[in-house]
Structures are given as C-alpha cells and as structure tokens.
Scaffold this active site. Structure first.
Site, PDB file in Angstrom:
ATOM      1  CG  ASP A 157      -1.773   1.210   1.344  1.00  0.00           C
ATOM      2  OD1 ASP A 157      -2.582   1.423   0.424  1.00  0.00           O
ATOM      3  OD2 ASP A 157      -1.630   1.964   2.335  1.00  0.00           O
ATOM      4  CG  HIS A 208       3.425   6.433  -4.258  1.00  0.00           C
ATOM      5  ND1 HIS A 208       2.464   5.502  -4.585  1.00  0.00           N
ATOM      6  CD2 HIS A 208       2.798   7.435  -3.618  1.00  0.00           C
ATOM      7  CE1 HIS A 208       1.281   5.934  -4.158  1.00  0.00           C
ATOM      8  NE2 HIS A 208       1.459   7.097  -3.565  1.00  0.00           N
ATOM      9  CG  ASP A 228      -8.039   2.919  -3.858  1.00  0.00           C
ATOM     10  OD1 ASP A 228      -8.710   2.929  -2.808  1.00  0.00           O
ATOM     11  OD2 ASP A 228      -6.858   2.541  -3.918  1.00  0.00           O
TER      12      ASP A 228
END
Length: 1559
Positions: free
Chosen positions: A554, A557, A679
């Site tokens: 999750d 980045h 999402d």
C-alpha cells in the site's frame, strides 16, 4: 533398468561492459528472470578477459547458494582472473526468487606512462540488479504472473466467517479468478478503514475469533477447494491514530522531539484548530455560502493564525539579540577567526557582508525548527566586527565604539533577514492558497463532499497531527513527543523525498492531503533510529508472509526504499516465492524501474478506469498486450541447432544434457492491469454501465496479470466508501450452491462472460500467448493475441461504452484476418438499468448490490472463410457494451515438427562440409565481386526504400536484420518488402543453387538445399509472419556458417574472444574466387582482396604490400596455411628487380614501384616458416618464374620465356637480398601515363642503394612514393598534380626494421643448416655475410633514427637541432631529401619495433611509444602525422576540388587521417616492450589491460559495422571517412597478429583454466 533422465543445463548469459554494468539495451536495463527451476538454471556473468574491472578485480553477488538464507548485505566474491585470449565466465545458479544485486570492485587502470604515476585507489561500481520471479502454484499447477486473474475484496464487507466467506469465495472461483486480494484483515482503528490498522499483530477478532487458526484454514481452503491464492495488503507507512502501542512508543512517529523541524507546522496547525472554534466570537461565518464568506475567513487567518503565532520568528534571526551577542563577543575578544574572512572586507557591499554571515555564522539555516533558530553564532559574527573595527581594547575603545558596532551589525542582520522574509512570504502565500483551495473543495465545490458547518468537531482544516491522550502511559513522556504527524499524500511529489523530513516543508505549507486517521511512521535511516518500530513491523510483515502468497504494498511510492527492502527480505525468509504487487505512482518511469529492481516487485498496479476515451483505453491495452504479431524472436534461437554428437554427452559414462544458453532479454515493467480497483469509481459512475463488459474483456486479453474488484461484475453503482460503509457484499454468483458451477453465457451481471475471459486469460498466460495486435476504430477496439510458435490465438471485438455513445453498431466494417481461420466462441452484450431510480435503489439497499443488469447472447456475428482468410462481420445489433470472442489458428504455420523448430535446426549439418572459400560466397561477396564472377549479370540485392545490401551473401541480410530484430522494427523497409512478396527468398536460394553448379562451389549444394526447404516451409505462412520466419532462417544459417568458419581455424581463434572470431572471419570476406583477379594468369585460385568494396576485383584486388601486411593475421594466424602458401608462391613467382609488385594484376602486368612490399614479403616467409608446422619446407619448394631470375628484361606473360625457369623460395630470398645489396637503378616498364597518369616523369625512376657504413638501404625520390603512404597529388587546379603527399624518400624506419629482421633470420637459418647462402656481394664485389650486415644495422640504428629527450645528448646522434619538433621519438625516415620530414612523428616506427626489437634501446622504445600513445592514438586508428605538425591535415576527402595544395583530391591521405592497420603494430610493440619492464604478475596483467583498453573502439566498430569488418581509415578523432573502405584486410589482420602475440606471452603467466568459474 529404467533409462537415466538427462537434464539440460540452462544458462542465461549476462555480458558485462568494461565498467561492470550489464551490456544490455535499456537505460537502465531491467533484468527480470523466470522463476527458479529444478535443476537450477544459472546466470552466466561474462566479462572480457582483460576488461578494466579485471585489474585486481572481483565480482560480488548476493544471490544465495542452495540452502542459504538471503542476506542483502552478504556478497560472495568471484575473482576476475584476467585472460587476454578469452572471456571470463562465472556461473551463479538461481535457487530462489527475489531481488538480488551485484557489483564489481577493481583498481582502475593508471594512465600508460614510463614515468612515475600515482597508484589509483581501489574502486567499486554501482550496484546492479537481478530480479527473479516467484514460482506460484495453485492446486499443484504452475501459475505464471501473466496468468493471474485477481479480484480485490474489502474484507470488512465479506460477512460472517466462514459461511459468508465460503459463499463469496465459491462465486469468485466460479468466475475464473485464481487470486484474491484481501484488504488488511487486522484489527482496524477508530475510523474503521482497513488501511488504518490498530494492531498489526492481531487479526480482526470480530471476523476471525480463532485468530491465526482461522486464517490458516481460510488460505488452505482457498487453495485446495477453490483454486485461489491469497494476497494481502501490507501497510508500512502508517498506523491507526489510536494504536495503543503509539502511547508507549511515540518515538515511532514524527513528533517535535524526533522531528523538531515540524514545530512551526504543528503550531500553525494548532492555531488553525483554535481559530476554527472561535469564528463566531470573531464575527466570522461558520457556514460558508459562497467564496465571499471564505475570503473573509482567509483574511482573518492571516491575523489570528499566522500573525498570532508570529510564524516569521521561525524563519529569521533575532536582530536585536544577535547584534547584542555579537558585540559582546567582540568586546570580550572571543571572535572566532578560524573562519575564512578576507582582508578587504571593508570594501564589501552590505549584501556581501550579510551573505558572509549567512554562509559562515548561521548554522541553524539547515532546517526549520525552533524560533530564531537562524540566529548568528556570536563568536563568528564578532569575527566580522573585528575585521571592520579591529580588536577591542577597553583602554582605547569607548561606549561610542560599542554603539557603532551594534548599529553596524544591526544593519547587517536586517539585510540578512531580507531573503528569509521573502522565503516566509512565499510560504505564507502557499499556506493561504492551500487552505483556501482545500476549504473551497470540502465545503463549496459541487463535486466536493460539502462537509457542512465549521465546528470544533469539524474544523476549518483537517488536522495534520494526532495528539495522543494524556494518561498514565503518556504522562511519562516529554509533552513535545505526544503530537504525531499524520500521513497523507502530496500531488506530484518526489517519491525519494520524505515529506515529513527536515528537507521538506510539506506540513508547514499545508500541501499534504492528510489522512487524519493515520499516523505517519518514522523509521529513520535504520533499525537503530527506531528499534521498536523496526522489530514490530518486521514481525507484522513475517506474519503476513506466513499466511499469504503475495503482498500488495500500500502506498509504495511513499515507502522509504530501505524500509521496503528490509521488510521484503524478512518476508521472503518465510515465503520465498512471494508475489509483490505495488501501488506506485511515481510519475517517473526510471523511478518505477528503481523500485522494481530493488524490491523485486512482480507487477505494478495499473488502472483501466483511469482511461477517459476509447482511444486512451486502446493505448493502455496496447502497452500491456505483449509484442506485435509476427515479432522477431528475442532469444538467440540460432543456438537451438546443436552440434552433432555421435553418442551424446557422457561424463564418467553418465549421459549429460546439453548446455542451453539464452540471452538475458531486458524486461519491461510488469503490470497488474485492473479493470477497476477498490479505489476507482465504477463504470456505472464514471462511464456507462454497459462498458463493464468490454472493459473487462479488454483487460483480460492483455499479456499481464489482470484484476478486478468485488462489485464490478455485479455492476455496483458507485465506489464503496471504505471508512463509513457498513453494509455487506451481495452477489448473484455468491448464491451458487456449493457444488454448482457457473455457466458461460447469458446471465445476471457480467460474471458469466467474465468466467470465459478469465479462463482465456489464464490459458494465454500459461502458454505464453505473447504476441498481439490491437486496433482502434471509432468506438471499437479489437485485440488479437497469438501464441508465437503454434500460431493459435484468440480474437476479441469490443464495442466500448463511453458517455454519449448510442445504441447502434456505430458502422463497424467487416474485419479481415489474413491467412487466419476463426471460430466464434460467443458474442454478448450487457444491458443494464442506469436510471437514477435504479441507482438510488441499489445505493440505499440494506446490502451492497448492483443495478439490474443482464448479459445477453448476440446473434448475427458471422465468420466467413474466404480462401486462406477469414472475414468477420458483427451485424446490425452490436451496441455499446458488446463483445465477440473468437478462437483463431493459422493453417500455413503448422508443421509436423513445429515450424520454429524446423527452420532453426539442421543448418549445422547442412554446412558441415563447406570450406572457408565456400563461406566467402555463402556469407559475403561485394557487388563488384559478384558481377565479376557472373559477367555482370548478378549483384547485391536492393531493398526498396532501404537501398542495396552491402553483401550478396547472408551477412548482407544479417547486418540489416540484426538491428531490426534488436528493435523489433516490423515497419522496416525490409519487413515491408518481405510482406509484399517472396523475391528475397528466391534470390538467396537461386544465387546459391546457381553457384553450386560450378565445380569450385560444389559444397554449396547442401546449404542451398537447406535454405530452399526452410524457405519452402515458410512460404505458406501469412505474409505478416514472413519477416519473423525469414529472420529465423537467416539467423540460423548465418550462425551455422559463422561457426563452421571458426571451427576450421586455429585453436587460438576457436577458443578466443568473440572479437577475435569476428576479426578472423574477415579472412573469409577477403579471400575468395574472382574470375578477373586470380593470383595466377593461367589458373583460378582464391586471392586476398585489399578491402571492400573499392579493392574487390580486377587489377584493384591484389596488392603486394596489402597482401603481405594482412596475410600473417588473416591466413597464417587463422591456420589457413594452404592459402598462405599459395600467396607466397605467387608473389615469389613474380619477383623482379629483387622486388615484388605492388599491383599484381594476376601476374600479367605487374607494377614494381613499391620499395617496402618486398620486405613485408620476406617477413611473411619468415612468419610462415616460424609459425606453420613444417613451415621450413617451403624454402626448398620450386616456383615458376614470371621473369627470368636476375634479369630485368620485360616480356608479356604469354611469352615463351615467361614461367620457363624455376627457383626455390630459398633462391628467391637470396635474389631479393642480393639485388638490394648490389644497388638498383631502373625505370618502370611502360613508364608514363599508361600506367600512372598523375606521376611526373622522374617518379618512374627507381633508385635503391645501401650505405655500407651503416648497412641502411636508401631509395626513392621526391616524385615517387615507394612506401604504403603512397598518395600522389592529382589536382591541376591546386597545383599538386605529380606531387606526392608523403614521398618518404631516404630510409623509411620500417624498411630498416624489416631488413634487419630478414638478415637476422636468414643468418640464423644458415647457422642451423637450413639456408645455403652465406651472404651477399656488395657493388664493389666484396662478400658480406648476413650476420655482418645485421650487425652494421644494429650498431647504427639508434644513432641514425633516435631523437633523445635530453638535447645535451643530441651530439651523440644524427640530429639537426634546428629541425627537431618532437623529442624522445624515432625519425620516420633517415636522410630524406626534405630533411624536416625525417623528424615527423608518424606511426611507422612501431612496425620496426615489432619485427626487430633488438634494434631498439628498450627505454627509448617505451618513451617513443608513450609519445605516440598521447599524440597519434585515435579512437580506432593511428593518426598518420603528428597533430602538431604544420603538414597535419586530418580529413581525407578524395572529391575535394578546391585549390588547397595540401588537401585537394585527397593528397592528405596519409597526412593526418587515422589508419587502423598501424594500430596493430603499435599495440604489438607496446605489449612487447611494456612486458619487458614489468616484474610482477599484476604488472604484467596491467600491460595486457593497457592494450585491451586501446581496442575498445575497434571492438565497437566491428560489432556495429554492416560490413562486419574494420574500416581502412577514419578522419580526425575517429570521425567517419566516406572515401574509406568500410572493411579492410590489413585493418583486421594486424589486430589478429596482436592476439597471436598476446596468446604466446600470456601462456607464460596467465592461467587460462581460471577463466571460467561456477558458484
């Protein structure tokens, strides 16, 4: 007795460059290997044997050995033992999946010098990465990554475990999914979001009352009963804001103690919260009706928030305080004078003084933090005052001086603050903009959440900090540690930057989109920075790995790379075959590569729902759909044709499999392409509900892992709100009975057809259907995905449904599948009720459910067979939301053995009997050679829009195909030409069949037959596949031919580096039959060409000098002894005037105008005798003489006197030496324009004399050019006609060296009883023995040629001080007519050094070589003249029609352009003399490495050249010369000579057996 199983050993070849990096395409190349196998395959690191990294070098890899645990910091060392003649090969078996790395350590090569040089320090290359894919199995069946069909489920909506979970999992399995992604299953925090985890070590007790036991049971049942693998999220970046363990360990987060730079952001956040609760008291609105209300509040923010906390104090220095402390330090004589402060400070302007204070007296500027952190250090500021006012003396200085100093410093500090106030103003502007925009979005924007009134519970802003409760646990901590930064995301952020770190102002400038329920975790630089957190989260990670086959990282980045590396390393200790999906939105492809390389990420999540149009969807599918149909084979399949072995491989009587070598092919970043993520807004929300079906079908057709989300197939009306939603999932597919199967076809939602698409996705992924064609036309996308070998495939027509599309078929035209048959598997469309009532009913139901929807059969889709083609029409009813799926196959690509295998085998056997001369015809033959042999009828092949190939043979095709294959350039003109027709196939086969009819080419019949049968097999395939199969055939044939050539050559070549093999094959380019250019006038034999294509046929092919310079390397060193002998016998036959002709002309009209050729000829006889087994026998062989011995009479070749006499080679040698000893003065036969239209009359006069005081031979005049530097001026316009560019009359240094070599050799032969002559008779009638002549040369050479470095020594040498340009060199000529030319630095003296090293003082020789190395050495060649010389003109342009005397019509051919063949002699000399001074093993290795370093340009050239050779010359600095032969015999031959020398030297001290290692 059962037969023993034989396993092949698979190797993936990973070549390394000279700098240790992978020699693969891509920047950077991404090495992602297939899963580990049993037996293990190996990665073979291959490094050139004397690469720079081999100098005290080692390869270090952290790939673990079998049975070892992976430790990222534990590297195994493999010594790089240098070997000049071979590559170093290190095999490392791959036993485990994961992310591995390697690097090299070595000591850089110092610059070559005869002086002292500082020893370079050992160095380390960067780390390079190798990722190995995990091996996944479900129900004991292998699942490649690209066969994964995953579905995401939000575990909190799955209902009661195990009953509801079993129902849903059964429905998931029946839809063809094979992996389930679970959002976190742990206890959730107060927000109830699955990503806000309260306790990372405990599974949700409400769902899994038995904890781990339930999870174990769940995962086992999923695999064994439902065929599903489990993957879960791991959340490393944050924890729930109410996690109890935070109260015990607040140091795990970013607080004012652990991150003091956040204090201003925290105070601003607190001020904004307080302001929110006080709006009514300030007369400000708490309900925003419009932007005007918001603007009023923003004006108040400046005063009551930013102004109230005096935010500027965090930016500036306190002027009053800093000025006072500076003055006090000055008055107390505490000034710190160690800092740099110049004496002229009085003259500095005000800003310069302020800048000095900022640079040297303000250490607190490194970060934000405390108020007035940027105050000056008093002692440093006092140093500036002392420079201005002198040292303070209480007896002299007064209160006025104190006031002056204070005022002065006060001005400096105000100036200093100016820039910091600007910084403050910029940040405040950003704060105001961020607060305004966020508030506007949250409360005013129509598409925002419109959260309502501003209250203490619902403040103006979302707080950036979690304030821990004060209780018994937290009261023991510093209060500054109890406010912890929340996590969030930043638009377009640098993923390598910590947004809460000291270098970031994200929290202060309010740039974070905050997740108020999550506290950001602070790992620091390693476990020592936060021991509890690292241990706690490592245990959490290993707990997840214990139960799940994969992770979804999750917010990857925002995860520090070193943290993710540590966690995944720990996880792989528990689950070695861990599949890793990552949510990585870096916005930078190179950053994506870095994360994937270092973490071993299996695939990155990509989202189809982000596409806003059919065109954009088509682009996404194209990116993820594999290689184009008909793509070229990426691996080196030509190696699939094994060498024939009578009884297989046997080791100690045990059968062994063969070694199968694959190229490492750089990978793209793998994708997990989701039709919709949890999402994303759903198709009903974002597009048109009908697009659910085509969108999913398109994703399933991609050559990547695919994924979906629970609720997608059911057409849920909107994105499920993770935090506040509490309703459970419902699905028609979850209502199936335990033993009931889902049928493909019409049904509720999209799931019934999704089953088919998932099944096809799995089949295509399992069997590597990795070629694809994607076509976008209007509202349609078609996808054809094919298996590269069987040519079976699946074809999809998808009518997308984006907003605004109607209900018709949008006029989609018939689709033609060329050469392809098709069968309809099914056609369906999705109908759904998208009315607002239907949507609201679903949204407001008690369970999560979809809108009413049905998948329906579509009639009217037609597959019509038209010959070899198929035409598909969709019919009138094919509305948006429709798909049609077909099975396809290509009858023409079917073959009993499998077409790929058939066309890539059998070539070695077909080529096994061809000779090297046969290979000249098979592989090469320039256009003019072919035309000379066919009466002008045949030539090279010309490809439309590309041009003529360089060769008629296979190399001509392969040189173009090689680059086409490397770039998969299916649009290249050659590919278009092959698709247009089969003329190329006809040409190749027809040419060889025609040649095979001649006796001299009888052996070509078998290769011609092999090519014919393979081409016949591929003629049947559809035209779009022809380029691929053509490349397979040509590549296989080229490899077989090349290998056949190498196996006929010397062991040194056979076992040498690839560069040496390529050089050796230049001999096949140059040596062949040409009808009008035989060596003899009366019989056809193969003859060496000087170069191609300019020196290929007729009189221009055979040059005495070129042949004799090239022959040692091309023929003797490659063991082509018969051809070498033929050339020596031929040129011995035409000896006249004691010389061999420069232009042979088949012996019909030889021309005798080169003074140096005979000496290279004698050197070649010497080399033949020395290097060829029983080579001395040639001395007694008889050769027919074209002219009468010792008689200068000219007569035609067919005159009865021609070839009427014979001499032994021994006699010919004696004649050459005797004629020179007696002196020669003759005029060329037929002198005048008939033989040379440019030369002046004097130039035809040949004069040669020996100076018996020194033994040196002199000759030539200013109007001829008797050495290899033989360019004659040709321009009347420029006035250079008949003026040689480089006359070199006198005694050229290389002739003197070659003369000495010949004399020493025959003297030795005489002593050994192999030569019957004692010496020669001088012109005065006296006999001088060869030994005596050689002694004269040796005693006089240095005196005549050397120019000492020290001018004081010039008196002892034949040196004219007025003319010296370079010192420490050897003259190019002795006693030339133009004396200054004697002193020119040219690359000729290394020739003498190589053949006659005894003539040279070793110290002088090395010094001269060092000068040449610096002054003459270019990237590939040697400058033919010193760049500092006034006659230096380095760019050769033969067409230059200017009036420039020096360069017109290329007169400067040898006046600076960089020729390649002298480089071979230079490097041979360098190696020889450098080794003499080297004492230790390491020093000797360095000598070889210095040479290797100077070959890199040649290695690159032969690799890239379509002519597969080394060019004749380049212009300055290696730039391209259009008038150069692109492949020249002596350019290659002289480098082969170097390798021959090196082989002999290296065998003395380098251990060849250590060049290959296995781990």
């Amino acid at each position: 007795m059962a037969p023993q199983q034989v396993s092949n050993h698979t190797v993936y070849l990973l070549p390394l460059k000279d700098d240790g990096s992978p020699d693969l395409p891509g920047d950077p190349p991404y090495v992602y290997l297939s899963p580990p196998t049993v037996p293990a395959y190996s990665v073979r690191f291959q490094i050139e044997g004397t690469s720079s990294i081999c100098r005290q070098g080692s390869l270090w890899v952290n790939i673990p050995a079998k049975g070892e645990h992976f430790d990222r910091q534990k590297f195994r060392e493999f010594k790089l033992t240098p070997n000049f003649n071979d590559s170093i090969k290190i095999d490392v078996p791959i036993h485990y999946a994961g992310a591995f790395s390697f690097y090299c350590t070595y000591t850089p090569l110092p610059p070559f010098t005869t002086g002292k040089v500082e020893a370079p320090k050992p160095t380390k290359t960067p780390n390079f990465y190798i990722d190995v894919s995990p091996a996944l199995h479900v129900q004991k069946q292998r699942i490649p990554l690209d066969a994964i069909s995953m579905i995401s489920v939000l575990s909190k909506f799955m209902g009661k475990y195990p009953d509801d979970w079993d129902r849903h999992l059964h429905g998931i399995s029946e839809r063809g999914y094979n992996m389930v992604h679970f959002t976190p299953l742990m206890i959730r925090g107060d927000s109830n979001s699955p990503y806000s985890i309260y306790d990372q070590h405990t599974f949700d007790k409400a769902v899994f009352p038995r904890g781990e036991k339930d999870i174990e049971e769940l995962v086992t049942k999923m695999n064994e009963e439902y065929g599903l693998l489990g993957l879960t999220d791991v959340v490393w970046n944050h924890t729930a804001n109410n996690s109890k363990w935070l109260e015990q360990h607040p140091e795990s987060g970013y607080n004012i103690n652990t991150a003091p730079h956040l204090r201003p952001a925290y105070e601003l956040d607190s001020s904004l919260l307080k302001f929110s609760s006080n709006l009514k008291n300030l007369g400000l609105p708490t309900h925003l009706s419009n932007e005007g209300d918001l603007l009023r509040i923003m004006e108040a923010v400046k005063v009551h928030c930013i102004g109230a906390i005096k935010l500027w104090e965090f930016y500036i220095c306190d002027v009053e305080h800093s000025a006072q402390t500076a003055v006090s330090a000055w008055m107390e004589n505490k000034a710190d004078l160690d800092c740099p402060l110049e004496d002229d400070v009085q003259s500095w302007p005000l800003k310069q003084k302020a800048d000095w204070l900022r640079e040297h007296a303000c250490p607190g500027k490194d970060r934000m933090g405390e108020r007035f952190r940027r105050n000056t250090v008093p002692e440093r500021a006092a140093a500036l005052l002392q420079k201005l006012f002198g040292r303070y003396n209480s007896k002299v200085n007064s209160a006025g001086d104190e006031r002056t100093a204070f005022g002065t410093m006060h001005r400096f500090l105000n100036e200093l603050n100016l820039d910091w106030y600007r910084e403050y103003d910029n940040d405040v502007a950003a704060i105001m903009e961020q607060v305004f925009n966020r508030t506007k979005y949250m409360r005013l924007d129509p598409h925002g959440p419109q959260v309502g009134d501003i209250t203490i519970e619902n403040p103006l802003i979302e707080s950036y900090f979690t304030r821990l409760p004060v209780n018994d646990t937290t009261s023991g901590h510093d209060p500054d540690s109890l406010a912890l930064a929340n996590n969030g995301w930043v638009w377009a952020a640098d993923v390598m930057r910590d947004n809460a770190g000291p270098k970031s102002k994200v929290y202060l400038r309010r740039e974070l989109i905050v997740w108020g329920d999550c506290v950001k975790l602070r790992y620091g630089s390693g476990p020592d920075d936060s021991p509890f957190l690292w241990k706690y989260m490592t245990e959490y990670t290993q707990l997840m790995a214990k139960h799940f086959y994969g992770f979804r990282i999750d917010n990857c980045h925002s995860t520090p790379l070193h943290v993710a590396e540590h966690m995944l390393d720990a996880a792989r200790q528990v689950q070695p075959n861990l599949v890793i999906a990552a949510e990585l939105f870096s916005g930078d492809e190179k950053m994506d590569f870095l994360y994937c390389q270092r973490l071993g990420i299996s695939f990155l999540i990509r989202e189809a729902m982000q596409c806003w149009s059919t065109a954009e969807m088509s682009r996404l599918v194209h990116i993820n759909c594999g290689r184009p149909i008909g793509s070229f084979e990426v691996d080196d399949v030509s190696g699939a044709d094994p060498k024939t072995q009578a009884n297989g491989n046997l080791t100690n009587g045990v059968p062994q499999g063969r070694e199968v070598i694959h190229k490492v092919v750089p990978s793209k970043i793998h994708a997990l392409l989701m039709d919709c993520t949890h999402d994303n807004e759903t198709p009903v929300q974002r597009r048109d509900g009908r697009d659910t079906l085509p969108n999913a079908a398109l994703v399933a057709m991609c050559a990547s892992a695919s994924g979906s989300n629970f609720g997608y197939d059911e057409l849920y009306p909107q994105l499920i709100e993770l935090v506040h939603e509490t309703r459970p999932y419902s699905s028609p597919y979850s209502n199936l009975k335990p033993d009931e199967s889902l049928r493909i076809g019409p049904g509720d939602g999209a799931g019934t057809v999704k089953r088919l698409m998932n099944q096809l996705h799995r089949i295509m992924g399992m069997d590597n259907y990795d070629e694809c064609f994607v076509h976008h036309e209007g509202e349609y996308i078609t996808v054809h995905r094919i298996h590269a070998k069987s040519r079976k495939g699946y074809y999809l027509i998808a009518h997308t449904a984006f907003p605004g599309y109607g209900n018709g078929n949008a006029g989609f035209p018939p689709q033609k599948l060329s050469g392809t048959k098709a069968k309809l598997l099914g056609a369906w469309n999705l109908e759904c009720d998208q009315s607002s009532e239907a949507k609201q009913a679903a949204i407001n139901d008690k369970v999560l459910r979809g809108i009413p929807s049905k998948t329906k059969d579509l009639k009217g889709v037609q597959c019509e067979s038209r010959g070899e083609d198929t035409v598909i029409t969709v019919g009138d009813k094919f509305p948006p939301g429709s798909i049609a799926v077909f099975e396809t196959w290509i009858p023409g690509a079917e073959h009993s053995e499998g077409l790929d295998k058939y066309v890539t085998t059998g070539a070695r056997d077909a080529f096994k009997n061809v000779s090297l001369t046969d290979l000249n015809a098979i592989l090469y033959r320039a256009d003019s050679e072919e035309r000379a042999n066919s009466g002008g009828a045949d030539g090279v092949y010309t490809i439309p829009n590309h041009g003529a190939l360089v060769y008629c043979g296979l190399q001509g095709w392969w040189s173009v195909l090689r680059d086409i294959i490397a770039h998969n350039d299916l649009g290249h003109p050659m590919c278009n030409h092959l698709r247009d027709g089969q003329w190329a196939l006809d040409y190749i086969v027809g040419r060889l069949e025609k040649l095979a009819q001649r006796d001299i080419y009888a052996n070509l019949a078998a290769p011609a037959e092999w090519l014919k049968t393979r081409f016949d097999a591929i003629r049947k395939v559809p035209s779009f596949l022809l380029p691929r199969y053509f490349a397979l055939v040509i590549g296989t044939a080229h490899r077989a031919a090349f290998d056949r050539g190498i196996e006929q050559m010397s062991p040194n070549v056979q076992h040498g580096q690839q560069f040496l093999k390529k050089l050796a094959m230049v001999s096949c380019q140059m040596l062949g039959y040409v009808e009008n250019a035989s060596l003899w006038p009366d019989k056809l034999v193969p003859a060496l060409a000087a170069g191609l294509p300019h020196f290929a046929q007729d009189w221009a092919r055979n040059w005495g000098r070129d042949t004799m310079i090239a022959m040692r390397g091309l023929l003797i060193c490659t063991a082509q002894y018969a051809d070498a002998r033929e050339h020596l016998m031929c040129f011995a036959s035409v000896v006249k005037h004691g010389m061999i002709p420069n232009l042979l002309g088949s012996g019909k009209i030889p021309r005798y105008n080169s003074r140096d050729s005979v000496w290279f000829f004698l050197q070649n006889i010497q080399d033949y005798v020395t290097l060829v087994p029983q080579g001395e026998s040639i001395l007694k062989e008889q050769v027919r003489r074209r002219f009468l011995p010792y008689d200068d009479t000219w007569f035609p070749w067919d005159d009865p006197r021609a070839y009427s006499k014979s001499s032994s080679i021994e006699d010919v040698i004696q004649e050459c030496l005797q004629r020179h000893a007696a002196g020669m003065h003759f005029r060329e036969y037929n002198a005048g324009p008939a033989i040379d239209s440019q030369m002046k009359d004097d130039g035809f006069n040949i004069d040669i004399e020996v100076d018996w005081s020194s033994g040196i031979i002199y000759g030539g005049n200013e109007h001829n050019c008797g050495t290899w530097m033989d360019k004659m001026g040709e321009s009347t316009k420029a006035g250079n006609k008949g003026e040689p560019g480089t006359s070199r009359d006198g005694a050229p240094v290389e002739i003197t060296g070659l003369l000495y070599s010949a004399l020493e050799w025959v003297d030795g032969l005489k002593s050994a009883g192999h030569f019957k002559y004692d010496g020669v008779t001088k012109s005065d009638g006296q006999l001088i023995t060869y030994g005596a002549w050689a002694a004269k040369l040796k005693s006089s050479f240095e005196h005549a040629y050397y120019i000492p470095t020290n001018p004081d020594e010039w008196k002892d040498y034949d040196v004219n001080p007025k003319i010296v340009n370079r010192k420490g060199i050897y003259k190019d000529v002795h006693r030339g007519k133009k004396e200054y030319r004697d002193y020119q630095l040219r690359p000729n003296f290394p020739i003498a050094m190589t053949v006659a090293p005894d003539l040279f003082n070793p110290t002088h020789a090395l010094g001269a070589l060092e000068v040449a190395d610096k002054a003459l050495l270019g990237p590939t060649g040697m400058a033919t003249l010193d760049p500092s010389d006034l006659e230096y003109h380095p760019d050769y342009i033969n067409s230059d029609d200017s009036d420039n005397f020096h360069t017109a019509h290329g007169r400067n051919y040898h006046q600076g352009p960089e020729w390649l063949w002298p480089r071979g002699f230079f490097l041979r000399a360098l190696l020889k003399f450098d080794l003499q001074r080297r004492q230790t093993h390491e020093e000797k290795v360095e000598a070889f490495q210095q040479v290797t370093q100077r070959l890199l340009g040649c290695m690159k050239m032969i690799h890239e050249s379509p002519w597969a050779g080394l060019t004749e010359l380049t212009n300055r600095n290696g730039s391209y010369c259009n008038d150069s032969c692109p492949t020249q015999a002596w350019s290659a031959g002289c480098i082969i000579d170097l390798y021959d020398d090196a082989s002999k030297y290296s065998s003395e001290f380098l251990h060849d057996g250590q060049s290959s290692q296995k781990a």
